[in-house]
Design a protein around this motif. Structure first.
Motif, PDB file in Angstrom:
ATOM      1  N   ILE A 180       0.745  -1.177   0.067  1.00  0.00           N
ATOM      2  CA  ILE A 180       0.088   0.067  -0.042  1.00  0.00           C
ATOM      3  C   ILE A 180       0.938   1.348  -0.034  1.00  0.00           C
ATOM      4  O   ILE A 180       0.621   2.077  -0.660  1.00  0.00           O
ATOM      5  CB  ILE A 180      -1.125   0.041   1.100  1.00  0.00           C
ATOM      6  CG1 ILE A 180      -2.183  -1.200   1.018  1.00  0.00           C
ATOM      7  CG2 ILE A 180      -1.771   1.386   1.407  1.00  0.00           C
ATOM      8  CD1 ILE A 180      -2.947  -1.420   2.405  1.00  0.00           C
ATOM      9  N   LYS A 233      -4.318  -2.520  -3.714  1.00  0.00           N
ATOM     10  CA  LYS A 233      -5.265  -1.934  -2.839  1.00  0.00           C
ATOM     11  C   LYS A 233      -4.854  -0.374  -2.744  1.00  0.00           C
ATOM     12  O   LYS A 233      -5.904   0.596  -2.879  1.00  0.00           O
ATOM     13  CB  LYS A 233      -5.313  -2.468  -1.516  1.00  0.00           C
ATOM     14  CG  LYS A 233      -5.949  -1.838  -0.451  1.00  0.00           C
ATOM     15  CD  LYS A 233      -7.543  -1.919  -0.530  1.00  0.00           C
ATOM     16  CE  LYS A 233      -8.377  -1.348   0.560  1.00  0.00           C
ATOM     17  NZ  LYS A 233      -9.948  -1.340  -0.127  1.00  0.00           N
ATOM     18  N   GLY A 234      -3.688  -0.194  -2.537  1.00  0.00           N
ATOM     19  CA  GLY A 234      -3.139   1.315  -2.543  1.00  0.00           C
ATOM     20  C   GLY A 234      -3.528   2.032  -3.908  1.00  0.00           C
ATOM     21  O   GLY A 234      -3.804   3.093  -3.771  1.00  0.00           O
ATOM     22  N   GLN A 290      -6.186   1.429  -5.939  1.00  0.00           N
ATOM     23  CA  GLN A 290      -7.486   1.593  -5.917  1.00  0.00           C
ATOM     24  C   GLN A 290      -7.974   2.788  -5.268  1.00  0.00           C
ATOM     25  O   GLN A 290      -8.987   3.622  -5.525  1.00  0.00           O
ATOM     26  CB  GLN A 290      -8.240   0.206  -5.496  1.00  0.00           C
ATOM     27  CG  GLN A 290      -8.023  -0.835  -6.267  1.00  0.00           C
ATOM     28  CD  GLN A 290      -8.630  -2.069  -5.676  1.00  0.00           C
ATOM     29  OE1 GLN A 290      -8.861  -2.184  -4.510  1.00  0.00           O
ATOM     30  NE2 GLN A 290      -9.006  -3.079  -6.470  1.00  0.00           N
ATOM     31  N   THR A 291      -7.482   3.119  -4.131  1.00  0.00           N
ATOM     32  CA  THR A 291      -7.628   4.277  -3.126  1.00  0.00           C
ATOM     33  C   THR A 291      -7.288   5.407  -3.953  1.00  0.00           C
ATOM     34  O   THR A 291      -7.582   6.378  -3.552  1.00  0.00           O
ATOM     35  CB  THR A 291      -6.824   4.087  -2.004  1.00  0.00           C
ATOM     36  OG1 THR A 291      -5.448   4.215  -1.955  1.00  0.00           O
ATOM     37  CG2 THR A 291      -7.222   2.774  -1.134  1.00  0.00           C
ATOM     38  N   ARG A 292      -6.247   5.383  -4.847  1.00  0.00           N
ATOM     39  CA  ARG A 292      -5.908   6.571  -5.838  1.00  0.00           C
ATOM     40  C   ARG A 292      -6.956   6.643  -6.877  1.00  0.00           C
ATOM     41  O   ARG A 292      -6.442   7.511  -7.780  1.00  0.00           O
ATOM     42  CB  ARG A 292      -4.384   6.450  -6.121  1.00  0.00           C
ATOM     43  CG  ARG A 292      -3.493   6.776  -4.884  1.00  0.00           C
ATOM     44  CD  ARG A 292      -2.059   6.509  -4.996  1.00  0.00           C
ATOM     45  NE  ARG A 292      -1.209   6.618  -3.918  1.00  0.00           N
ATOM     46  CZ  ARG A 292      -0.601   7.968  -3.900  1.00  0.00           C
ATOM     47  NH1 ARG A 292      -0.919   8.719  -4.775  1.00  0.00           N
ATOM     48  NH2 ARG A 292       0.053   8.300  -2.787  1.00  0.00           N
ATOM     49  N   GLY A 293      -7.827   6.005  -7.111  1.00  0.00           N
ATOM     50  CA  GLY A 293      -8.656   5.779  -8.396  1.00  0.00           C
ATOM     51  C   GLY A 293      -7.722   4.983  -9.543  1.00  0.00           C
ATOM     52  O   GLY A 293      -8.455   5.286 -10.784  1.00  0.00           O
ATOM     53  N   ARG A 314      -7.005   1.592 -11.628  1.00  0.00           N
ATOM     54  CA  ARG A 314      -7.662   0.535 -11.687  1.00  0.00           C
ATOM     55  C   ARG A 314      -6.448  -0.692 -11.921  1.00  0.00           C
ATOM     56  O   ARG A 314      -5.625  -0.315 -12.931  1.00  0.00           O
ATOM     57  CB  ARG A 314      -8.586   0.372 -12.691  1.00  0.00           C
ATOM     58  CG  ARG A 314      -9.826   1.298 -12.346  1.00  0.00           C
ATOM     59  CD  ARG A 314     -10.652   1.517 -13.397  1.00  0.00           C
ATOM     60  NE  ARG A 314      -9.972   2.070 -14.760  1.00  0.00           N
ATOM     61  CZ  ARG A 314     -10.384   2.090 -15.847  1.00  0.00           C
ATOM     62  NH1 ARG A 314     -11.598   1.609 -16.194  1.00  0.00           N
ATOM     63  NH2 ARG A 314      -9.545   2.660 -16.766  1.00  0.00           N
TER      64      ARG A 314
END
Length: 343
Positions: free
Chosen positions: A223, A250-251, A253-256, A258
């Motif tokens: 992450i 996961k990290g 994804q949190t930044r948008g 994909r």
């Protein structure tokens, strides 16, 4: 009151010598599989339990095999422990695991403590600063190293070179040219091998590779690397292991960002997290059962003869899953499916 079962009462009931019953527990290789099955079945039925301390006094063996790991929560080591335990049970050995994650500065002390109570010791991925110390002590107890090559010692390693090269070629086939690699811990032999394998692939294919890290092999470590990966401009990333790769996804994804539509991610080891990560993780499978078989074979050889050292290398297997896809704005290319299987 029913008397407590003993080796002698079991022997009388089976019609064999008490020493035969004793060997079924302490030296299973000296009795037939059929007879040992009968002894174990009757022992279980009668509620017989081996007195480990007494057996060690008589035979010099405890029936215990030690396994030292840097992090038992890492599914690589958990899966290995399960495979070794299954094989150990058939050999009359109980595998006891010690996790030194919270005592990294005391690895030598932990090693010394375990030496006195086990018949053999398996050490997984020892740190640089204690590896030499451990190797010097191998004459005191049968000692096998996993994922570390040490001259003159019994070692079992997984060679991921060919599998990583094949997955690198799959990245190229999917249109990726901006590729990064997140390196593992600086004092890890396996981490050095894996990054060297990826770098040698990049040189052979004339690919510009961005090396990031070093990173802790954990979900949180992955992450934490998401920002660096995003800034690198890479569209595909090799990670040291599956935990790191799962955390990176996961990290991102949190930044948008994909996976794999924006950035493809590849792990290593094929731990159980690889299947539950979304998307499922492209990785290199460590053949756990074969790894455990080779480790237990090395242990058995050393128990019979302290000079019977062996060094075994097992090939990792590339596994193509959802986390590796076409590069952004690049249509699907012809896949190099020879690289591996998909699950």
């Amino acid at each position: 009151m029913t008397s407590k079962p003993t080796i002698y009462s079991l022997a009388e009931e089976l019609g064999v010598h008490p020493a035969t019953v004793s060997r079924a527990f302490s030296r299973p290789e000296l009795v037939s599989a059929e007879l040992r099955t009968k002894v174990l079945a009757l022992a279980e039925q009668r509620g017989f339990r081996v007195n480990v301390a007494a057996r060690q006094l008589v035979t010099g063996r405890s029936g215990l095999l030690g396994l030292l790991v840097p992090d038992i929560e890492n599914m690589y080591f958990t899966t290995l422990f399960h495979s070794m335990s299954r094989l150990g049970a058939a050999m009359g050995l109980s595998v006891v695991v010690t996790d030194w994650r919270f005592m990294e500065t005391q690895q030598a002390e932990i090693f010394d403590r375990v030496l006195g109570v086990v018949d053999a010791l398996v050490v997984a991925a020892p740190r640089d600063d204690v590896m030499t110390y451990m190797a010097r002590r191998r004459k005191e107890v049968p000692l096998v190293f996993i994922n570390r090559l040490i001259p003159g010692a019994s070692c079992v390693v997984v060679d991921n070179r060919e599998a990583l090269w094949q997955l690198g070629d799959e990245m190229l086939a999917q249109g990726h040219h901006a590729i990064a690699a997140v390196a593992g811990p600086t004092d890890s032999w396996a981490a050095a091998q894996r990054i060297n394998d990826v770098e040698s692939w990049a040189r052979a294919r004339n690919v510009e590779l961005t090396v990031l890290g070093h990173c802790e092999p954990s979900i949180h470590g992955g992450i934490a690397m998401a920002g660096a990966v995003e800034q690198s401009g890479a569209t595909a990333v090799f990670c040291f292991d599956d935990l790191m790769a799962s955390g990176l996804i996961k990290g991102l994804q949190t930044r948008g960002i994909r996976t794999p539509e924006d950035i493809s991610v590849v792990g290593c080891d094929d731990a159980s997290v690889a299947l539950v990560t979304s998307p499922s993780l492209t990785t290199v499978r460590a053949p756990y059962d074969e790894l455990a078989e080779q480790v237990m074979g090395a242990v058995t050889g050393l128990l019979k003869s302290p000079e019977a050292t062996r060094q075994v290398s097992i090939d990792g297997v590339p596994i193509l899953r959802e986390s590796l896809g076409p590069a952004p704005h690049a249509g699907p290319r012809t896949s190099t499916k020879k690289a591996g299987t998909t699950r």
